[in-house]
Design an enzyme around this catalytic site. Structure first.
Site, PDB file in Angstrom:
ATOM      1  CB  CYS A 144      -1.055   0.070   1.102  1.00 50.26           C
ATOM      2  SG  CYS A 144      -2.317  -1.023   1.269  1.00 50.26           S
ATOM      3  NE  ARG A 158       7.176   1.347  -1.739  1.00 52.48           N
ATOM      4  CZ  ARG A 158       7.754   1.029  -0.499  1.00 52.48           C
ATOM      5  NH1 ARG A 158       7.123   1.096   0.441  1.00 52.48           N
ATOM      6  NH2 ARG A 158       8.901   1.046  -0.471  1.00 52.48           N
ATOM      7  CD1 TRP A 180      -1.309  -6.269  -2.807  1.00 48.42           C
ATOM      8  CD2 TRP A 180      -1.497  -6.922  -0.625  1.00 48.42           C
ATOM      9  NE1 TRP A 180      -1.041  -7.852  -2.810  1.00 48.42           N
ATOM     10  CE2 TRP A 180      -1.215  -7.995  -1.326  1.00 48.42           C
ATOM     11  CE3 TRP A 180      -1.597  -6.769   0.716  1.00 48.42           C
ATOM     12  CZ2 TRP A 180      -1.117  -9.301  -0.702  1.00 48.42           C
ATOM     13  CZ3 TRP A 180      -1.496  -7.854   1.407  1.00 48.42           C
ATOM     14  CH2 TRP A 180      -1.183  -9.131   0.850  1.00 48.42           C
ATOM     15  CG  ASN A 191       0.178   1.631   3.855  1.00 47.87           C
ATOM     16  OD1 ASN A 191      -0.789   2.193   3.357  1.00 47.87           O
ATOM     17  ND2 ASN A 191       1.357   2.139   3.598  1.00 47.87           N
ATOM     18  N   GLY A 192      -1.497  -1.240   6.744  1.00 50.63           N
ATOM     19  CA  GLY A 192      -1.196  -2.304   8.025  1.00 50.63           C
ATOM     20  C   GLY A 192      -2.717  -3.119   8.165  1.00 50.63           C
ATOM     21  CD  GLU A 200      14.494 -15.672  -6.814  1.00 53.05           C
ATOM     22  OE1 GLU A 200      13.891 -16.093  -5.755  1.00 53.05           O
ATOM     23  OE2 GLU A 200      14.402 -14.582  -7.335  1.00 53.05           O
ATOM     24  CE  LYS A 228      11.564 -13.383  -9.106  1.00 51.22           C
ATOM     25  NZ  LYS A 228      12.148 -12.954  -7.913  1.00 51.22           N
ATOM     26  CD  GLU A 254       7.713 -13.357  -7.302  1.00 53.04           C
ATOM     27  OE1 GLU A 254       7.582 -12.420  -6.547  1.00 53.04           O
ATOM     28  OE2 GLU A 254       8.912 -13.437  -7.934  1.00 53.04           O
ATOM     29  CG  HIS A 297      13.107 -39.425  -1.659  1.00 59.75           C
ATOM     30  ND1 HIS A 297      13.297 -40.621  -1.026  1.00 59.75           N
ATOM     31  CD2 HIS A 297      14.310 -39.068  -1.898  1.00 59.75           C
ATOM     32  CE1 HIS A 297      14.429 -40.990  -0.817  1.00 59.75           C
ATOM     33  NE2 HIS A 297      15.162 -40.053  -1.290  1.00 59.75           N
ATOM     34  CE  LYS A 333      10.642  -4.786  -5.207  1.00 58.34           C
ATOM     35  NZ  LYS A 333      10.945  -6.028  -5.548  1.00 58.34           N
TER      36      LYS A 333
HETATM   37  N1  HGA Z   1      -6.073  -3.361   5.746  1.00 53.68           N
HETATM   38  C1  HGA Z   1      -6.149  -2.259   4.863  1.00 53.68           C
HETATM   39  C2  HGA Z   1      -4.606  -1.725   4.653  1.00 53.68           C
HETATM   40  C3  HGA Z   1      -4.035  -2.898   3.637  1.00 53.68           C
HETATM   41  C4  HGA Z   1      -2.472  -2.950   3.489  1.00 53.68           C
HETATM   42  O1  HGA Z   1      -1.882  -2.184   4.225  1.00 53.68           O
HETATM   43  N2  HGA Z   1      -1.694  -3.366   2.400  1.00 53.68           N
HETATM   44  O2  HGA Z   1      -0.804  -3.342   2.252  1.00 53.68           O
HETATM   45  C5  HGA Z   1      -7.060  -2.658   3.778  1.00 53.68           C
HETATM   46  O3  HGA Z   1      -7.425  -3.873   3.490  1.00 53.68           O
HETATM   47  O4  HGA Z   1      -7.636  -1.734   3.304  1.00 53.68           O
END
Ligand code: HGA
Length: 609
Positions: free
Chosen positions: A2, A27, A74, A99-100, A482, A486, A489, A505, A604
């Site tokens: 975010c 991000r 995100w 964010n969080g 790795e 890649k 992803e 195995h 990211k």
């Molecule tokens: N929890 C919040 C913010 C998400 C976040 O920080 N993502 O990196 C949401 O879901 O909007």
């Protein structure tokens, strides 16, 4: 993850905010939004999708106002949608970006609903704006309302709050999710990364855990977790590389793959003298910390974890110390044993990876002899909170799939092997050989990059495949991991990596003509063992793509395509064999038409746990 940008200025800030979001978009890119205060009214525009969608909406309906906040998301709680996009609002008065993760959001939601607040999104974030609104009823200022609010939050947040009735300020708070204040002339800013603000300022102060700050045009006041006013050092940004531009390249990822020789040269420069890696590569007091180390515990996530896995082979083989490697999110939630004279090493491109940071804090409580981070962001939390740091000079990495950060991490870990080895009796000859290898890495990577066209042609074979298997042995096993990461992803092809001795195995059962098998085969002491594994695949009708040293004597035939990799020594082989695997995943993604730089569901700088 975010992106947050905020501004208090005399001019209209919407464009500054959107440009900031563009720079942070890697991000988080499922939705974006902006809110500004104009004549004591809040105006808000949000869009599902990328920042470009928001920018288009603002072109047709511009927002005016000198105080504003913006966010690129995100999602953690609530699907990506306009309704769940930030900024969130309470009663048309308060706007918040966050964010969080607020872990006690359900309980707070119920309490606030009981108080009459109506929720219009599924996010955890929405509790913050209603709580601030509620606290303002009994607080004398927005600052005290936010201070009272954050005391009730459990989890992690970097948040910015504005109030339409108090348009001259924004209040920001950090706990577990980074925020940096940018100081301008008669205007001030905040962002989750300084990169967002480089067009408007180069003076930054990083908030510390628990800080709450009040930002106006003329002043920034910062309060610590106890509510005491504190100073945080304002520094001129060391970020020299403005990564906003892809230049001639079609994608950031390709640009970053091609930047590897330069990034390696920059990182190695000045850190070797008299055929020895200098202790000072790891910080001023590194010698004193490193001389008695007998055990190394490395903690990382994702690509950085693969670099750590590679280094485990080196530290145990060449430096004579024991080494454990663990994924940060596992380490932090289990009881682990502390060996005497242990060094804790964290690896993170951004220096803000939430799980890795939590693991570092735990390790400090456990009593590790010293802590070190290998990191690409000089002012980041991991750098600030570790005893030593090895600063990678990779330049900003924007592509979500890490490339140059990985190879530069490997170079740093090889340097660490040489330094710890020296303190544990590594021969001068081996130290000199490592230094020679380090010095010749940039040119050798350049040679490996010349495989690009050949790999682009090969990538066609993968376009209709749904699964793939990557094989390696020894320190090439993490390189296979790795390579698989890649490919999955950015091309969304299911890819698994195995130490090739493990084939029998279980995974041999998967082999058929629809399951391409990618093998990394340098000419090392495990080559003959690897060849036997290749025969096991061939005997079962598997199709193989073997990246091999020209002296390894593999020959292409109906079931096997051999791609000759430039000859290289054992110290650099993992790094060199990484290059063709990066190119392979890039070209497969191009053919499949996926979003190379911003693959679905990812982002990211993983600042949520
Ligand atoms: N929890 C919040 C913010 C998400 C976040 O920080 N993502 O990196 C949401 O879901 O909007």
């Amino acid at each position: 993850m975010c992106g947050i940008v905020g501004a208090v200025a005399q001019r209209d800030v919407a464009e500054i905010l959107v440009e900031g979001l563009r720079r942070l978009e890697y991000r988080g890119y499922d939705s974006a939004g902006v809110a500004v205060i104009n004549n004591n009214e809040l105006s808000r525009t949000r869009r599902l999708g990328k920042v470009q969608e928001l920018a288009k909406a603002l072109e047709s309906n511009p927002l005016n106002g000198g105080t504003g906040i913006a966010h690129t998301r995100w999602a953690t709680h609530g699907e990506p949608s306009e309704r769940n996009a930030h900024p969130h609002q309470s009663q048309g008065d308060i706007a918040v970006v966050h964010n969080g993760i607020i872990e006690n959001h359900q309980k707070l939601r119920e309490t606030l609903q009981g108080l009459g607040y109506e929720f219009v999104s599924d996010t955890d974030t929405e509790v913050i704006c209603h709580l601030v609104h509620h606290e303002l009823k009994t607080s004398d200022s927005l600052l005290t309302a936010v201070q009272a609010t954050v005391k009730q939050l459990e989890g992690a947040y970097g948040t910015v709050v504005i109030d339409r009735r108090d348009s001259e300020r924004m209040i920001v708070a950090r706990s577990g999710s980074p925020l940096v204040i940018g100081y301008g002339l008669g205007e001030n800013f905040v962002a989750s990364d300084q990169l967002a603000l480089l067009p408007v300022t180069r003076s930054f102060a990083f908030l510390e855990e628990g800080d709450v700050a009040e930002i106006t045009r003329r002043e920034v006041k910062i309060f610590d977790v106890e509510g005491t006013q504190v100073e945080r050092e304002v520094k001129e940004s060391e970020v020299t590389h403005d990564a906003g531009d892809k230049g001639e390249y079609r994608h950031y990822m390709l640009k970053e793959i091609y930047e590897q020789p330069m990034a390696l040269a920059r990182t190695i420069e000045g850190r070797i003298a008299n055929q020895q890696v200098l202790d000072s590569a790891f910080g001023v007091n590194a010698e004193q910390f490193l001389k008695d180390i007998k055990h190394v515990q490395i903690i990382a996530c994702g690509t950085s974890y693969h670099a750590a896995m590679t280094a485990r082979y080196w530290l145990e083989d060449w430096a004579g110390v024991s080494c454990n490697v663990e994924i940060a999110s596992e380490f932090r939630y289990r009881k682990s044993h502390l060996f005497p004279n242990s060094l804790l090493v964290t690896i993170s491109q951004s220096g803000e990876t939430a799980d890795t940071l939590a693991a570092l804090r735990l390790a400090k409580e456990m009593g590790y002899k010293a802590t070190m981070t290998i990191c690409n962001a000089p002012g980041s939390s991991l750098v600030r909170e570790s005893d030593m740091s090895y600063l990678m000079k990779a330049g900003a990495e924007i592509g979500v799939a890490s490339t140059k950060a990985f190879t530069v991490q490997l170079a740093g870990l090889l340097m660490l092997t040489a330094v710890i080895g020296r303190h544990n009796g590594m021969s001068e000859q081996m130290q000199a050989d490592i230094c020679t290898s380090l010095a010749s890495m940039p040119a050798k990577v350049e040679q490996a990059l010349s495989l690009d066209d050949e790999i682009a042609a090969l990538a066609e074979d993968f376009a209709d495949k749904h699964h793939s298997l990557f094989l390696g042995r020894g320190d090439q096993y993490p390189i296979a991991m790795e390579g698989a990461l890649k490919l999955k992803e950015i091309s969304y092809i299911h890819a698994e990596a195995y130490a090739s001795g493990e084939l029998k195995h279980g995974p041999l059962a998967l082999i058929d003509a629809d399951m391409p098998v990618i093998v990394v085969a340098p000419n090392n002491e495990l080559l003959e063992k690897l060849k036997s594994n290749v025969e096991e695949v061939r005997a079962r009708g598997g199709l193989m793509y073997v990246f091999a040293d020209k002296d390894a004597e593999f020959a292409s035939d109906d079931t096997m395509k051999v791609i000759p990799v430039p000859h290289c020594d054992d110290f650099m082989a993992p790094l060199i064999y990484t290059i063709p695997l990066q190119l392979l995943s890039y070209h497969v993604a191009l053919i499949k038409g996926t979003d190379v730089d911003q693959p679905r569901n990812l982002a990211k700088s993983v600042t949520v746990e």
